[in-house]
Design an enzyme around this catalytic site. Structure first.
Site, PDB file in Angstrom:
ATOM      1  CE  LYS A   1      27.954 -18.883 -20.841  1.00 31.61           C
ATOM      2  NZ  LYS A   1      26.897 -17.759 -20.389  1.00 31.61           N
TER       3      LYS A   1
ATOM      4  CE1 TYR B   1       7.526   0.149  -5.528  1.00 31.95           C
ATOM      5  CE2 TYR B   1       5.614   0.209  -6.631  1.00 31.95           C
ATOM      6  CZ  TYR B   1       6.929   0.147  -6.803  1.00 31.95           C
ATOM      7  OH  TYR B   1       7.583   0.164  -8.067  1.00 31.95           O
TER       8      TYR B   1
ATOM      9  CB  SER C   1      23.661 -20.264 -30.800  1.00 33.60           C
ATOM     10  OG  SER C   1      24.791 -20.411 -32.081  1.00 33.60           O
TER      11      SER C   1
ATOM     12  CE  LYS D   1      21.062 -23.858 -23.869  1.00 30.57           C
ATOM     13  NZ  LYS D   1      19.684 -23.316 -24.452  1.00 30.57           N
TER      14      LYS D   1
ATOM     15  CB  ALA E   1      -0.851  -0.094   1.152  1.00 35.66           C
TER      16      ALA E   1
HETATM   17  C1  9MJ Z   1      20.779 -19.712 -20.902  1.00 33.78           C
HETATM   18  N1  9MJ Z   1      20.115 -19.941 -21.778  1.00 33.78           N
HETATM   19  O1  9MJ Z   1      20.562 -19.739 -19.621  1.00 33.78           O
HETATM   20  C2  9MJ Z   1      23.949 -18.610 -22.460  1.00 33.78           C
HETATM   21  N2  9MJ Z   1      22.105 -19.363 -21.026  1.00 33.78           N
HETATM   22  O2  9MJ Z   1      26.002 -17.843 -23.233  1.00 33.78           O
HETATM   23  C3  9MJ Z   1      23.397 -19.137 -20.340  1.00 33.78           C
HETATM   24  N3  9MJ Z   1      22.669 -19.008 -22.496  1.00 33.78           N
HETATM   25  C4  9MJ Z   1      24.675 -18.230 -23.473  1.00 33.78           C
HETATM   26  N4  9MJ Z   1      24.350 -18.806 -21.197  1.00 33.78           N
HETATM   27  C5  9MJ Z   1      26.422 -17.462 -24.637  1.00 33.78           C
HETATM   28  N5  9MJ Z   1      23.196 -19.435 -18.822  1.00 33.78           N
HETATM   29  C6  9MJ Z   1      25.340 -17.592 -25.443  1.00 33.78           C
HETATM   30  C7  9MJ Z   1      24.202 -18.222 -24.833  1.00 33.78           C
END
Ligand code: 9MJ
Length: 788
Positions: free
Chosen positions: A300, A35, A81, A125, A33
């Site tokens: 990564k 906010y 990608s 992902k 409220a």
């Molecule tokens: C997803 N979809 O969660 C990347 N992604 O990194 C993560 N996609 C990505 N990283 C480089 N956690 C290209 C796509």
């Protein structure tokens, strides 16, 4: 003007911080409220000073004018990608390629020549859509889809509506140009709510969260996007100018977090292939319990200098890989569509499928929701269909593979007769309230009208009636209910209380002791709270919470069963649709008969004869007038009428001149009111609502006075730490329902602090000030005592 500007800036800063606390930290610091009040104040100031409106103002989240098309955006740094790994071997190959690619950069390992392990970041992902967010001088200036990686679409107005996307970064050490990349997605809870809303409105349901997110993000009307539960999670970056980011993926994401950009709570930094596999398995095991869809995990190389050394192959980085989970979508054949009859008579189509393995589970049935969904999919029996099983969600039919439709495919039709009892099957109607008149349209649900004469409804109704949260009859499981119905011993829930020892003992599974135990459990359930009884009746759309609300607010079965739909809509969260369900349930002679039989069989309701203050508080003459839904008369018009006339009879006796004498009451409104009152049916309805409210014990009084009747009225409570049984939002709503104010900080005026694990400075302050502190368990007990 400068004073107004100062206030505008102060409000924006406060709202940004509260948004961050709420959507990113999940730790609200002020009541909704409060906010809303700050938000409205800012909206008003911006209305008065249109030149002061900026793109990063929190008011810009609600969506704006619709676009005709999206313009194109060039990605200066291409959006990549990812390569995929499916088997364990693919992952070992990836790590080997990384090690080979790094060559001399990889420090020497131990004396045995093993070489040092490579550090990786690991993230789930997310199964959504990749987007790029551009921040210039810390302000969100552009949002774009990935498109083909080089060219995307400008969806700035839409990403601004995503609640956890910061419009302005926190702190000040960000690079002046920073492009953040990540995924936009919809959580399971958001998806369920979205589809529930679609069903209630009779519009199309979405096949899965990904489709819903994609459709929502590509809306030309950003007001629609604003109404969708989209979320964002960052995982990378593109352009960076005028400053530098940290030198590793992990630390960059930590920087993002500090700047208020949401990142995955599952982000980890690990070393070596074995640790990657362990992460994959851990997330895989927890996949169904996560609150959003994922289709794998992403690894990564952590060190940015090493990423640069490894470079790209085609459009995929050599330093990253997506380790996918087994497919959640498969193809199979639709063998038949059968119809199931539920507790409320809803006839639901169910797909019978040629059994197929989806992500390790054999699927042979899938829900089709309703006939609109069958039509949306364009489904025919014999079709090849794509089915999908996501997490613990029930398998769904996603689409039809039209190219594979056989010549003898057959249309799916719903019978006009119930497959169980042969009664008529009727399409439900949706009542939509329009100004001046209600419109009725066809709903998506078909219902068997057989009610308890329909064996399927009878069994489900009794299973629900005896369940733990309803009448709580121990030892009466689903199978036994079915058995007793099939033996002809139960034709309605009321028959439970007439069951006789001689008729049960000797039935399969029943001996002397089990029969006596069952009868004792049934007898014990005769004394029951009004809320449980209402819930046990199984009124469509009336769950436990609504049942409690009805019982608490109206106090007696007599009032609940007689309440007019308009009167029921005085209760918070009871819309016209639900109100009509409740009203027509009690107006139905068959249901009346069952209820009388239950009371005759000795069921005793614990009722309170008092009407709850919560209810009488909101019943004002102005609100009755507003509920009449008269053209051109909204809340302010209704208030003016109420102030001027004070009672419905005075208003009915008013003439044209009286109406014209009300200040700021328009000619149009006066005309429309006269037309409305010229119809005797409308007058009768208004009088009936007023008469019922007065009969229920209402007085035309100010809401504030009546609110003091609530048990926690005048008290201020503070919630801190992690609550485990209820969400913070639920706890707050409960407290507010009971009349308390929920504040974000502790002071000497605080009445009580609820502290969960992890509570910090607020708890210390409460202790210093001698303010009462409850843990969550004690809090639940207190709530129980107050709400019954
Ligand atoms: C997803 N979809 O969660 C990347 N992604 O990194 C993560 N996609 C990505 N990283 C480089 N956690 C290209 C796509």
């Amino acid at each position: 003007m400068s004073q107004a500007l100062d206030r505008i800036n102060a409000l924006r800063a406060q709202l940004h911080q509260h948004n961050h606390n709420y959507y990113v930290l999940d730790a609200p610091s002020i009541p909704d409220a409060e906010y809303d009040r700050l938000f409205r104040e800012l909206q008003q100031l911006e209305l008065e000073h249109p030149d002061a409106v900026t793109n990063d103002s929190p008011t810009q989240r609600v969506g704006g004018a619709a676009l005709k098309t999206f313009s194109q955006v060039q990605h200066e740094v291409p959006m990549l990608s990812l390569g995929n790994a499916f088997a364990e071997q693919d992952l070992h190959d990836f790590v080997r390629r990384v090690r080979e690619g790094l060559g001399d950069l990889l420090p020497a390992g131990d004396l045995f020549g093993g070489g040092a392990e490579v550090a990786f970041t690991c993230e789930p992902k997310l199964d959504g859509l990749a987007v790029s967010l551009l921040y210039e001088e810390g302000v969100l200036t552009r949002g774009a889809t990935r498109g083909d990686g080089s060219t995307g679409e400008d969806i700035t107005i839409n990403v601004r509506t995503i609640r956890n996307v910061p419009l302005k970064l926190q702190g000040s050490d960000w690079p002046p140009v920073l492009e953040v990349r990540g995924e936009v997605y919809i959580s399971h809870a958001g998806f369920a709510a979205l589809n529930q809303r679609a069903l209630a409105e009779g519009s199309k349901v979405f096949a899965n969260p990904r489709n819903a997110a994609a459709g929502s993000l590509r809306q030309l009307d950003s007001k629609i996007t604003a109404s969708r539960p989209l979320e964002f999670c960052a995982y990378g970056f593109g352009r960076v100018e005028g400053g530098e980011l940290a030198d590793s993926q992990y630390h960059i994401l930590q920087q993002f977090k500090r700047w208020g950009i949401p990142i995955s709570p599952e982000l980890r930094q690990v070393s070596g292939a074995e640790a990657l596999l362990a992460y994959y398995q851990d997330i895989g095991a927890r996949r169904a319990a996560l609150s959003y869809d994922i289709d794998g995990v992403v690894f990564k190389v952590d060190d940015l200098a090493w990423q640069a050394q490894l470079g790209f192959r085609a459009r995929e980085p050599r330093w990253a890989i997506a380790h996918k989970f087994p497919a959640q979508e498969e193809i199979t054949t639709l063998l038949d569509v059968e119809f199931q009859v539920g507790r409320t008579g809803a006839v639901t189509p169910v797909a019978r499928l040629a059994p197929v393995q989806v992500a390790g589970v054999t699927v042979s049935n899938a829900t089709l929701h309703n006939m609109d969904e069958v039509a949306r999919l364009g489904l025919m029996i014999g079709d090849t269909v794509v089915i999908r099983r996501a997490g613990d969600v029930i398998p769904q039919v996603v689409s039809v593979v039209l190219e594979r439709r056989p010549d003898d495919a057959q249309a799916v039709t719903i019978a006009c007769q119930c497959p169980v009892c042969g009664s008529a099957v009727e399409r439900t109607q949706l009542i939509k309230r329009g100004k001046g008149k209600d419109s009725v349209s066809e709903g998506a649900v078909y219902r068997c009208v057989g009610r308890l004469a329909c064996q399927a409804q009878l069994i489900q109704a009794i299973i629900h009636f005896v369940s733990r949260r309803a009448m709580d009859i121990d030892g009466l499981g689903d199978k036994i209910v079915e058995q007793l119905v099939n033996e002809g011993l139960l034709r309605s829930p009321a028959d439970l209380y007439a069951l006789q020892y001689e008729r049960i003992v000797g039935l399969e599974g029943f001996a002397d002791l089990s029969t006596r135990n069952l009868l004792a459990a049934i007898a014990q359930s005769r004394q029951v709270s009004l809320a449980r009884f209402i819930y046990a009746l199984g009124i469509p759309d009336v769950g436990e919470e609504t049942a409690k609300l009805l019982a608490r607010a109206l106090g007696s079965l007599a009032r609940i069963s007689q309440a007019l739909p308009e009167v029921l809509t005085y209760l918070p969260d009871v819309g016209l649709e639900v109100a009509h369900e409740i009203h027509s349930f009690f107006a139905d002679s068959h249901n009346q008969h069952v209820i009388s039989a239950l009371l005759e069989q000795g069921v005793v309701l614990e009722e309170s004869s008092e009407l709850h203050a919560e209810f009488s508080a909101c019943a004002t003459l102005a609100s009755v007038l507003e509920k009449l839904n008269i053209n051109h008369i909204a809340s302010t018009g209704a208030q003016r009428l109420a102030q001027r006339f004070g009672s419905l009879s005075a208003l009915l006796a008013a003439d044209w001149l009286d109406l014209r004498s009300i200040e700021r009451f328009t000619e149009k409104a006066a005309q429309s009111l006269r037309e409305f009152l010229a119809n005797p049916a409308n007058v009768a309805r208004a009088q009936a609502i007023e008469a019922q409210l007065l009969e229920f014990g209402m007085h035309w009084q100010s809401p504030k006075q009546a609110l003091t009747g609530l048990p926690l009225a005048g008290q201020t409570w503070v919630l801190t730490g992690t609550l485990e049984i209820m969400s913070r939002e639920q706890a707050k709503a409960k407290l507010e329902d009971l009349g308390a104010k929920v504040a974000g900080s502790v002071s000497a005026k605080t009445h009580c602090v609820v502290a969960g694990p992890g509570a910090g400075s607020k708890l210390t302050k409460a202790q210093q000030l001698g303010v009462a502190v409850l843990d969550e368990a004690a809090f639940m007990q207190r709530l129980q005592a107050l709400t019954g």
